[in-house]
Scaffold this motif. Sequence first.
Motif, short mmCIF file in Angstrom:
data_model
loop_
_atom_site.label_atom_id
_atom_site.label_comp_id
_atom_site.label_asym_id
_atom_site.label_seq_id
_atom_site.Cartn_x
_atom_site.Cartn_y
_atom_site.Cartn_z
N VAL A 179 0.84 -1.21 0.00
CA VAL A 179 0.00 0.00 0.00
C VAL A 179 0.87 1.25 0.00
O VAL A 179 0.61 2.21 -0.74
N ALA A 194 0.80 4.12 -2.84
CA ALA A 194 0.56 5.54 -2.56
C ALA A 194 1.70 6.38 -3.10
O ALA A 194 1.50 7.45 -3.67
N THR A 231 -6.35 5.18 -1.90
CA THR A 231 -5.28 4.78 -0.99
C THR A 231 -5.82 4.54 0.42
O THR A 231 -5.42 3.59 1.10
#
Lengths: 290, 373
Positions: A217, A221, A265
Amino acid sequence: MASIGVPIGDFIANEEAGIDRPMPLAGARKKRRRFSLWRFIVLFVAGAYFLIPIFAGLKFSLQDISGRFSFQAIQNLPSAPGFSGAFWLSMRLAIVTLVVSILLMVPTTIYVHLRLPRMRRLMEFITILPIVIPPIVIIAGILPAAPLWAKSSPYLLSFLYVILSMPFIYRSLDAGLSAIDLKTLVEAARSLGASWLRTLTQVILPNLRPALLSAMVLTLALVLGEFTMASLDLWTTIPVWIVQFNTASSGHVQTAASMLGLIGTWVFLTIIVSIDRSESRKSRRKTGTL
Amino acid sequence: MTNVNEVATSLPLTHTPPASGSRVELDQLVRVYGSVRALDGFSLTIEPGEFVALLGPSGCGKTTVLRQIAGFEQLDSGRVLVNGQDLSNVSAQKRDMGMVFQSYSLFPNMNALNNVAFGLRMRHQRSSQRLAKAAEVLEMVGLSDQAKKYPHQMSGGQQQRVALARALAIEPQVLLLDEPLSALDAKVRAELRDQIRMLQKRLSITTIFVTHDQEEALSMADRVCVMSKGRIEQMATPAVLYRHPNTAFVAQFVGVSSRVPTLYRGGSVDIFGQACTVRGDERPTEGAEVDAILRPEDLTIEPDPQGIGFVTHKSFLGATTRLVVQVRETPVRIDVRSDQGEELELGAHVNVKVISRDVLVAARVENSATQTA
Ligand SMILES: Nc1ncnc2c1ncn2[C@@H]1O[C@H](COP(=O)(O)OP(=O)(O)OP(=O)(O)O)[C@@H](O)[C@H]1O
Ligand SMILES: [Mg+2]
């Protein structure tokens, strides 16, 4: 601000005192109230700091030019000139970056943990370099040096993003690997007849899942938000598009694009946090039994 | 994975013990870490089905021996042979060793049953078959009801029993146990000790059990191998080890003993005015200053107001009472029958006599009045 914190702090202190438990001493109670008051002040300030700009952006992207509430900006987003191209380019870069980062960093980090534990310091230092060195320095160094075929492909960016994402990936994996008794688990699996590949896929990776997800993640991002390198390498990714697509009437659409990325996100982050939480609850129970 | 217990009971018990276990030969093992010789010419032969305890102080190389047998590390020199086959070039994966680790080593992402079945899965057994087998082995360690639990939901003792089941499920050539009980409390430890010994006998599986707890070693093993600094001090049955230690190290590490300073002259030493012959491998040079190493039961006392020592401590052990008698600078531990011990006041003067046929001596250690293992 304080006038908001007091009643909340009071409310909590009273709630707790109301539970069927011996009353805490007056001094302890006072201390607790002051403590929770401070907690709320800090929380409030920090929350305002983060949320006000986001709220403003969200509000702005949900208005039309005359300032009325409308989904128009979001509806216009897919058809905005250049958006879909930029969107898919960013997605492709994100996926390539993720795959290359994981393939590179997972075996490396595991190897360092298992066989070269003394190199962990050095690894930490190397992987933190991309944070210390500004992206503009990296790209300014790479562009003149890269061969033409590399420069003509957008995936040169992926290669650079792999470098940029190293600190996040390494730190997550390092934390995940430190949380398990890697050496013992590997040796147990090996002595039970598991090949290296099956040890990796059936013993190590399942126990590394939360660490891997958070690494992914963070990388995502990073790739979806990176502007400097993409713009200097002349590729229109989402952040570059947001800056380029800059006409008088386009402000709402641009902001909507930023919000979309942010919300995407966040959704991922929420998933990770909830997985992480259930995981850490497990391990807390585990230490309780030792 | 339907009802596991049902599957298990509907199948015949397939776990027939192997005709006999494997024979293990360790030949001159050497392993050096930097400046530490963790193994320094370590040789050992273990008969099929035998239960051997490796006993020694921390850092003497016990774990290193097991890791070499399991194939987790390279040897600097020497050979590991199982049933005559040299394992030097066989990877850990192919060695068929069942190892139980000192730390909890269950796979956190699998429940107890799948942990036990893991080795069988790696051997490509069919799912129903391996789960039935795993359930059966779990039953042997008395944990059928925990099959669905994850490691973090089990107590330390239960986890180690699952780890034992996991090691046994693959019917290993050799069972390697590295202080599997050291993290557990005394009661659980005693229970598991009996259970391990029982299972080992029933399956007649060659077993090496590492421990630094002499009581554990003496009570469980067929033979005990006392180690020090990467070498064997003595390998013998528990009784022989206790009664006839070959070296001073063994005498002090196994059981309780006192050191009494004396002189070696003409094959014997003088202890409290009594000439005693010296036994064991280590012969001092003539006229050397040595310590005699005496077990509490090697000595007895006679009350005597003009005696050479006086009683400083008494502790009641049941049938016997252990006295500490101060003879000049040396406190000496002596076991007497409890009725005799009761008659003695603290401070009473006594004479000390040696009643064993011969005694063990060791080079003099300064400041070593009394040592306990
Ligand atoms: N990987 C390693 N690197 C460096 N030295 C090591 C390593 N493994 C073991 N040693 C050293 O080798 C010696 C023997 O270690 P080993 O783990 O076999 O001891 P042990 O008898 O099992 O001790 P304990 O009872 O504390 O478990 C020790 O001095 C230790 O410091
Ligand atoms: Mg050890």
